[in-house]
Scaffold this active site. Structure first.
Site, short mmCIF file in Angstrom:
data_model
loop_
_atom_site.label_atom_id
_atom_site.label_comp_id
_atom_site.label_asym_id
_atom_site.label_seq_id
_atom_site.Cartn_x
_atom_site.Cartn_y
_atom_site.Cartn_z
N PHE A 281 -8.44 -7.46 8.77
CA PHE A 281 -9.16 -7.22 10.02
C PHE A 281 -10.37 -6.37 9.67
O PHE A 281 -10.24 -5.26 9.14
CB PHE A 281 -8.29 -6.47 11.03
CG PHE A 281 -9.03 -6.06 12.29
CD1 PHE A 281 -8.86 -6.76 13.47
CD2 PHE A 281 -9.91 -4.98 12.29
CE1 PHE A 281 -9.55 -6.39 14.63
CE2 PHE A 281 -10.61 -4.60 13.44
CZ PHE A 281 -10.42 -5.31 14.61
N GLU A 282 -11.54 -6.89 9.95
CA GLU A 282 -12.77 -6.14 9.77
C GLU A 282 -13.75 -6.52 10.87
O GLU A 282 -13.87 -7.70 11.20
CB GLU A 282 -13.47 -6.47 8.44
CG GLU A 282 -12.79 -6.01 7.19
CD GLU A 282 -13.61 -6.35 5.95
OE1 GLU A 282 -13.53 -5.59 4.98
OE2 GLU A 282 -14.30 -7.39 5.96
N ILE A 283 -14.40 -5.54 11.44
CA ILE A 283 -15.60 -5.79 12.23
C ILE A 283 -16.69 -4.98 11.55
O ILE A 283 -16.56 -3.76 11.40
CB ILE A 283 -15.43 -5.36 13.70
CG1 ILE A 283 -14.27 -6.13 14.35
CG2 ILE A 283 -16.72 -5.59 14.48
CD1 ILE A 283 -14.00 -5.74 15.80
#
Length: 382
Positions: A281-283
């Site tokens: 999960f990366e933004i």
């Protein structure tokens, strides 16, 4: 002179001819005298199971019109998947659509090291009304470089297999880690975007996201967002920190003032404490990865061969890069986005849970388990 048999045949011919003419010119006559209709008189009418009859339109409630926000960031979802991942990525994407993107309509970019099948594309495009693009990764950005000493790499993989290191024997896994570390943001389809949200197959999004995380990143000058942080396997990165130290000693000007060194080191950078943000999960800000500091950092790491001689992962590489080259305030914990990637999950706590209509059990939360690094992140701001 005609015989009785010839009269019979003549009459039959006339009857059959008239029957065919009437069948073609009078639809109701044709239906009434069809073989299937005559057979039904003996066997009863054929019927289909009730579910074969569609539900009448009167029972449906049309979708309410959703106004796409006037202000959006220049952003996209990024999904690195294989054709065989279709079921898993459809599950993840369906949740993203239901929980967030149905309201915000951000586009999707799918990447693969081989061409996506038409069936894959059709199934994906059926899930969203947002734009979707499909790209093929250049071979030189995916495959093991020719500069790698294969005998040395093979020995390393064999040693890891003997020591039961997860993915220790896998070259494709190493290809993926190297690609995510330094090549995903260089893909042609991503060049027009500033921000991205990485999504993987078979993950869970537990809560409604009724605000725009991309605008939070943009307006608050954030460069990296996470939901889960934890310790890396030491056996996979034996020489990573020594390599990092060599780079920053040679390039001290790249290290940001007020950085997040205290998240990744307990002694001012002398050693690495193994903490990293879980990068499934990366933004993030694509321009941060494209910048001079991180680009040169990755290139230096790549030259050392540790992605193949060891098993350097994109999670510690991204985390170290963000911790060193960004200010600590630019790294954001999305505490209100419920997320699970087996075996760990972040479940929003307190008022955030009902506010997001989350369906995770708030007692099942990795945030402050012994293997989590979130407490180190918190301490940077205390």
């Amino acid at each position: 002179m005609m015989t009785p048999m010839r009269y019979v045949l003549l009459v039959l011919g006339i009857i059959i001819s008239v029957h065919y003419i009437l069948s073609f010119t009078h639809e109701e006559y044709g239906k009434a005298t069809s073989i299937s209709n005559i057979a039904e008189q003996w066997t009863g009418p054929k019927s289909s199971p009730p579910y074969k009859t569609p539900v009448p339109d009167e029972y449906y409630k049309p979708d309410e019109h959703i106004d796409v926000p006037d202000r959006k960031a220049n952003a996209t979802f990024v999904m690195l998947v294989r054709n065989s991942d279709l079921s898993g990525i459809m599950s993840s994407m369906r949740q993203i659509e239901d929980r967030f993107n149905r309201k915000f309509q951000y586009p999707y970019v799918f990447l693969n090291d081989e061409a996506f099948t038409q069936g894959f594309k059709n199934n994906i495009q059926a899930l969203t009304s947002a734009p979707v693009e499909f790209g093929i990764i250049p071979r030189d950005q995916w495959n093991q470089p020719s500069s790698i000493d294969e005998a040395r790499a093979t020995k390393s993989r064999d040693d890891m297999v003997r020591n039961n290191v997860i993915y220790g024997g896998s070259v494709p896994y190493r290809n993926m880690c190297r690609f995510n570390s330094g090549f995903f943001y260089r893909q042609e389809l991503l060049q027009k975007y500033r921000y991205y949200w990485r999504v993987e197959p078979d993950v869970s999004f537990f809560c409604d996201v009724d605000y725009d995380p991309f605008l939070v990143m943009q307006d608050q000058n954030k460069v990296y967002g996470f939901t889960i942080s934890l310790y890396e396997y030491q056996a996979t990165i034996e020489t990573l920190w020594a390599t990092v130290k060599d780079f920053i000693n040679a390039n001290p000007g790249f290290v940001s003032p007020d950085n997040a060194m205290n998240f990744i080191s307990d002694n001012g950078g002398e050693s690495y404490n193994l903490c990293h943000f879980w990068s499934n999960f990366e933004i993030g800000d694509l321009d941060f990865w494209r910048g001079e500091a991180y680009s040169k950092f990755f290139d230096y790491l790549d030259e050392q061969g540790g992605f193949y001689y060891e098993r350097w992962g994109d999670a510690p590489v991204h985390s170290i890069g963000a911790a060193l080259f960004a200010k600590k305030e630019q790294i954001h914990f999305f505490s209100d986005i419920g997320y699970r990637h087996n075996p760990y999950q972040h479940c929003p706590q307190g008022d955030l849970h009902p506010k997001g209509r989350c369906w995770c059990d708030p007692t099942q939360n990795f945030d402050y388990e012994w293997y989590s690094c979130l407490n180190r992140y918190d301490k940077m701001f205390s």
